[in-house]
Write an enzyme that holds these catalytic residues in place. Structure first.
Site, mmCIF file in Angstrom:
data_model
loop_
_atom_site.group_PDB
_atom_site.id
_atom_site.type_symbol
_atom_site.label_atom_id
_atom_site.label_comp_id
_atom_site.label_asym_id
_atom_site.label_seq_id
_atom_site.Cartn_x
_atom_site.Cartn_y
_atom_site.Cartn_z
ATOM 1 N N PHE A 418 0.850 -1.188 0.000
ATOM 2 C CA PHE A 418 0.000 0.000 0.000
ATOM 3 C C PHE A 418 0.889 1.241 0.000
ATOM 4 O O PHE A 418 1.942 1.274 0.638
ATOM 5 C CB PHE A 418 -0.864 -0.030 1.267
ATOM 6 N N CYS A 419 0.464 2.295 -0.739
ATOM 7 C CA CYS A 419 1.236 3.546 -0.761
ATOM 8 C C CYS A 419 0.278 4.709 -0.961
ATOM 9 O O CYS A 419 -0.825 4.729 -0.416
ATOM 10 C CB CYS A 419 2.319 3.499 -1.825
ATOM 11 N N GLY A 420 0.674 5.691 -1.756
ATOM 12 C CA GLY A 420 -0.176 6.843 -1.997
ATOM 13 C C GLY A 420 -1.124 6.670 -3.165
ATOM 14 O O GLY A 420 -2.270 7.114 -3.122
ATOM 15 N N GLY A 422 -0.480 3.614 -5.529
ATOM 16 C CA GLY A 422 -0.295 2.270 -6.062
ATOM 17 C C GLY A 422 1.011 2.064 -6.783
ATOM 18 O O GLY A 422 1.408 0.919 -7.039
ATOM 19 N N SER A 446 -4.402 2.707 -3.789
ATOM 20 C CA SER A 446 -3.937 2.916 -2.425
ATOM 21 C C SER A 446 -4.632 4.082 -1.727
ATOM 22 O O SER A 446 -5.857 4.192 -1.771
ATOM 23 C CB SER A 446 -2.414 3.045 -2.415
#
Length: 472
Positions: A418-420, A422, A446
């Site tokens: 998971f990030c900001g 994807g 994300s």
């Protein structure tokens, strides 16, 4: 009467800004990038020759282009005297250089680094009042330069930066145009405005860092913690010694068919980097490759790639490959030796094995969280992003640190990265796959998708307790 020319040369993804000044057949370049043909073309277009090259400071985030440009033009390189460079000529406060009727005067503005200088621009045909100032990494639009390169002297260098800005730059006058060496997205500062133009007066009134007194400014800067990619040390070495190889000696990447590419991968010792979109990578990728989408190469290659091993690229198009290679060259990665001709289509049609990363939709992710399913939600964003909110139960490991912290991730249950948006999530997923994690997924979209959908968001310190959740 010849026109006075000032052009900004932008290097995408590094958020690096460089400049060329031209008047009456002479030209000067400030903070050039390594692939420097653009400056030569502009000078030639306006019938000028480049006589001076200025480095505002010893850069840490890219290979400076002064030596390459000097090799091609014979121009003299100028830099600050606060560092023992192995090339060029040091300049001091008050030194000035004429480019036709344009005059550049040196201000010593230490703080970001001890050798930092700024260059004040005057149009001598109109008088001696300053018109603009090139500030390097001392003063940005919306922020000021980072001062954490001397960790044992944090207060001292923060104080130097304050004195440089308030004692030398701002007194030039509110009307003076500001030209920094970086824009929004650079690792050399945070909070920079998206625009690339401002004045000293506007910054004096609106730049948050400039609203502080000296004591508060020093306290804030000394307390900052920025990411420090490992490749910074390599950049410092190259930019101090002038040891970058001439670009003409670096071979173009060779297009390779699937069979030849597969042999290189099987023999080991090669770094295969897939620079396609996260969606394309998730669908199918060469087993063992590292995913770094093209627009993130400048941001994360320096954490994840070894300078001692050759690099082979997987790209959708030749243009995408060349963009990734240019970014790598600017960071000193000279051993980009080949690329997969035909991309993944060529690999697949040759009957080669490929891997994939299942994508988890935001709705499914929320369902799993609410059902308290047993899986690891791995958040690889930067610390300041996480401090603004994260998902319940998520485990935070910054992407750049991930290869060294794999033992903290359980292997006996699924991992969803998971990030900001994807893009970093797919990088993290590829790292896990390369190190033998079998059940790996990524959440495309994300946090951006979460904020659109309305995921539960918690403060990092709450550890994801249900009664502390709130809508995004």
């Amino acid at each position: 009467m010849s026109a006075m020319i000032l052009e900004t040369i932008r290097s995408d993804y590094l958020a690096h800004l460089s400049y060329i000044l031209i008047h009456k057949g002479k030209a000067a370049v400030i903070d050039p990038r390594r692939d420097c043909q653009a400056y030569i073309d502009l000078a030639r277009q306006h019938g000028a020759s480049i006589s001076h090259i200025f480095e505002t400071h010893r850069n840490e985030d890219y290979v400076t282009g002064s030596r390459e440009l000097a090799r091609r033009t014979g121009a003299q390189i100028m830099h600050g005297k606060g560092f023992p460079f192995d090339f060029g000529a040091p300049v001091s406060e008050g030194d000035w250089f004429d480019i036709g009727d344009l005059r550049l005067t040196v201000l010593e503005t230490p703080g970001h680094t001890f050798d930092s200088i700024s260059l004040v621009l005057r149009d001598m045909s109109s008088g001696e009042d300053p018109v603009a100032v090139f500030t390097g990494d001392a003063l940005f639009i919306g922020d000021v330069g980072r001062t954490d390169f001397y960790p044992d002297r944090r207060e001292e260098v923060a104080g130097l930066l304050y004195d440089s800005i308030f004692g030398k730059l701002l007194p030039l006058g509110d009307h003076v145009i500001l030209y920094p060496a970086h824009g929004a997205g650079s690792v050399c500062g945070s909070g920079m405005a998206q625009r690339e133009f401002s004045t000293l007066g506007f910054e004096r009134r609106h730049n948050p860092a400039l609203q502080l007194g000296r004591e508060a400014f020093v306290r804030r800067k000394a307390g900052e913690r920025h990411e420090y990619p490992p490749y910074f040390r390599k950049m410092e070495e190259i930019n101090a010694q002038g040891s970058d190889a001439p670009l003409c000696e670096i071979r173009e990447p060779k297009p390779l068919g699937a069979e030849e590419f597969a042999k290189l991968v099987a023999n080991g010792g090669a770094q295969v980097v897939d620079v396609r979109s996260p969606e394309a990578i998730a669908g199918a990728f060469v087993p063992g490759s590292l995913a770094i989408p093209e627009q993130l190469v400048s941001g994360y290659a320096g954490y994840l790639l070894d300078y001692g091993q050759p690099i082979y690229l997987v790209a959708e198009t030749q243009e995408e490959m060349q963009s990734a290679r240019a970014q790598l060259l600017r960071m000193g990665y000279d051993r980009v030796e080949g690329w997969l001709a035909g991309g993944l289509t060529g690999w697949e049609t040759a009957g080669r094995q490929y891997d994939s990363i299942p994508a988890v939709n935001v709705r499914e992710l929320v369902r799993r969280i609410q059902a308290d399913e047993d899986f690891t939600l791995l958040d690889v964003r930067k610390q300041e992003e996480v401090e603004a909110g994260m998902l319940p139960g998520a485990r935070h490991i910054f992407l750049g640190d991930l290869p060294n912290r794999l033992t903290e991730i359980p292997r006996d249950k699924p991992v969803t990265t998971f990030c900001g948006s994807g893009q970093r999530a797919v990088i993290a997923a590829s790292i896990l796959k390369r190190h033998g994690f079998e059940r790996v997924e990524d959440n495309l979209g994300s946090m951006a998708a979460c904020r659109s959908y309305g995921c539960p968001i918690v403060e990092p310190a709450t550890s994801g307790k249900p009664d502390e959740q709130e809508a995004a």
